[in-house]
Design an enzyme around this catalytic site. Structure first.
Site, PDB file in Angstrom:
ATOM      1  N   ASP A  89      -2.983   0.074  16.510  1.00 32.26           N
ATOM      2  CA  ASP A  89      -2.406  -1.252  16.720  1.00 32.26           C
ATOM      3  C   ASP A  89      -1.475  -1.246  17.922  1.00 32.26           C
ATOM      4  O   ASP A  89      -1.469  -2.185  18.730  1.00 32.26           O
ATOM      5  CB  ASP A  89      -1.640  -1.695  15.472  1.00 32.26           C
ATOM      6  CG  ASP A  89      -2.482  -1.634  14.215  1.00 32.26           C
ATOM      7  OD1 ASP A  89      -3.690  -1.943  14.296  1.00 32.26           O
ATOM      8  OD2 ASP A  89      -1.946  -1.263  13.153  1.00 32.26           O
ATOM      9  N   TYR A 103       0.822  -1.201   0.000  1.00 32.71           N
ATOM     10  CA  TYR A 103       0.000   0.000   0.000  1.00 32.71           C
ATOM     11  C   TYR A 103       0.858   1.252   0.000  1.00 32.71           C
ATOM     12  O   TYR A 103       2.010   1.228   0.416  1.00 32.71           O
ATOM     13  CB  TYR A 103      -1.017   0.007   1.142  1.00 32.71           C
ATOM     14  CG  TYR A 103      -0.485   0.254   2.537  1.00 32.71           C
ATOM     15  CD1 TYR A 103      -0.642   1.496   3.142  1.00 32.71           C
ATOM     16  CD2 TYR A 103       0.121  -0.767   3.266  1.00 32.71           C
ATOM     17  CE1 TYR A 103      -0.196   1.712   4.437  1.00 32.71           C
ATOM     18  CE2 TYR A 103       0.561  -0.559   4.563  1.00 32.71           C
ATOM     19  CZ  TYR A 103       0.399   0.693   5.140  1.00 32.71           C
ATOM     20  OH  TYR A 103       0.849   0.903   6.421  1.00 32.71           O
TER      21      TYR A 103
END
Length: 323
Positions: free
Chosen positions: A265, A103
């Site tokens: 995260d 990405y």
């Protein structure tokens, strides 16, 4: 693919405490704000939600294993080298036919950010039931998953539910970060998965933004997403944890956000580490907020995650985070 080998969850002969599973990604990020079309130099990082959690836990000294797939390409080799160097157990990590997901990120001058994914049909999206020997979970404290993996493919969705069932059979607590991605699936599909998964979830992470996208209002999301322990990430307002019928609050650490990707995260990793160490809920929130702020203040998906020896200095407190 190689045979399973020993089914016992271990890292250098020591039992694992947390196992994560998902799709690793490689990120290409410009060095300065502006449209990608005008950039000539891009920095390369390893990421993916569950990878970020695994690295942050390993840096804190939590014994963690990662289950996942990457392609038989140079990007896959890069992911494997990074995870191995960070001390993550890779007993059930595989390089498989296909390509490693990629990405690109851009940050525009006024602060807007966009992400462009190249992952459809990747090796990582092919996770399916039976992708690892479930005895790998024996003795583990937590299996941590995210809502990204089940959105990748029908096989990956079945894998997530299968892994949760195998964890519950072994008395392993299941941690799930909703991690809703609009680009991967619509709200109704995500809600359908959560409805199926929730009976097996012990610890649920949810952001206010995700709550509103999926349910319209935070209060409605909290009513619908009932779990023994629910942690609501509130960004600059800190976080709430709902445990044993009471709400605990944790204040955010004020930092200048350089790259917010991966902060959620790291937050989950901090909270999980605190749970493994037996800390009270307020200290779990404090540690989670510290890790989230540390990653947001640094470039890369997990590059800013602190090491265990950094914690006492960073928190400016006398209490050490030890078992």
């Amino acid at each position: 693919l190689r045979p399973w080998g020993s089914a016992t969850a271990c890292l250098g002969g020591t039992m694992l405490e947390v196992v994560t599973a998902g799709e690793p990604l490689v990120a290409l990020v410009p060095q300065e704000p502006g449209h990608l079309r005008g950039k000539r130099l891009l920095e390369v990082y390893v990421g993916g939600a569950e990878v970020n959690v695994a690295v942050a836990l390993a840096r804190l000294g939590v014994k963690v294993g990662f289950v996942g797939r990457v392609g038989e390409d140079e990007l896959g080799a890069m992911v494997e080298e990074r995870l191995r160097a960070e001390g993550v157990d890779l007993t059930h990590f595989r390089r498989a036919p296909g390509f490693t997901g990629l990405y690109l990120r851009e940050y525009l001058p006024l602060g807007q950010g966009r992400v462009f994914y190249y992952r459809k049909g990747s090796a990582g999206s092919a996770l399916a039931p039976g992708a690892f020997d479930p005895d790998y979970l024996e003795g583990v404290r937590f299996l941590h998953l995210s809502g990204i993996t089940p959105a990748l493919s029908p096989e990956a969705r079945a894998f997530s539910l299968w892994a949760m069932e195998e964890a519950k059979r072994r008395g392993v607590r299941v941690s799930l970060d909703v991690n809703y991605r609009q680009t991967l699936w619509p709200p109704e599909e995500a809600r359908g998965f959560l409805e199926r998964a929730l009976p097996g979830v012990d610890l649920l992470f949810l952001s206010e933004e995700e709550a509103e996208l999926l349910f319209g209002r935070v209060e409605e999301a909290l009513r619908a997403l009932s779990a023994p322990e629910v942690v609501l990430k509130r960004g600059a307002k800190g976080a709430w944890a709902f445990v044993d019928g009471r709400r605990a609050e944790g204040s955010a650490f004020v930092v200048e956000a350089v790259d917010p990707v991966g902060a959620g995260d790291a937050f989950a990793a901090g909270y999980l580490a605190g749970a493994v160490w037996g800390l009270p809920v307020e200290e779990r929130l404090r540690l989670a907020n510290l890790l989230g702020a540390s990653v947001a203040a640094s470039r890369g998906d997990h590059e800013g995650a602190p090491y265990r020896e950094d914690l006492e200095v960073l928190l400016k407190a006398t209490q050490t985070f030890m078992r």
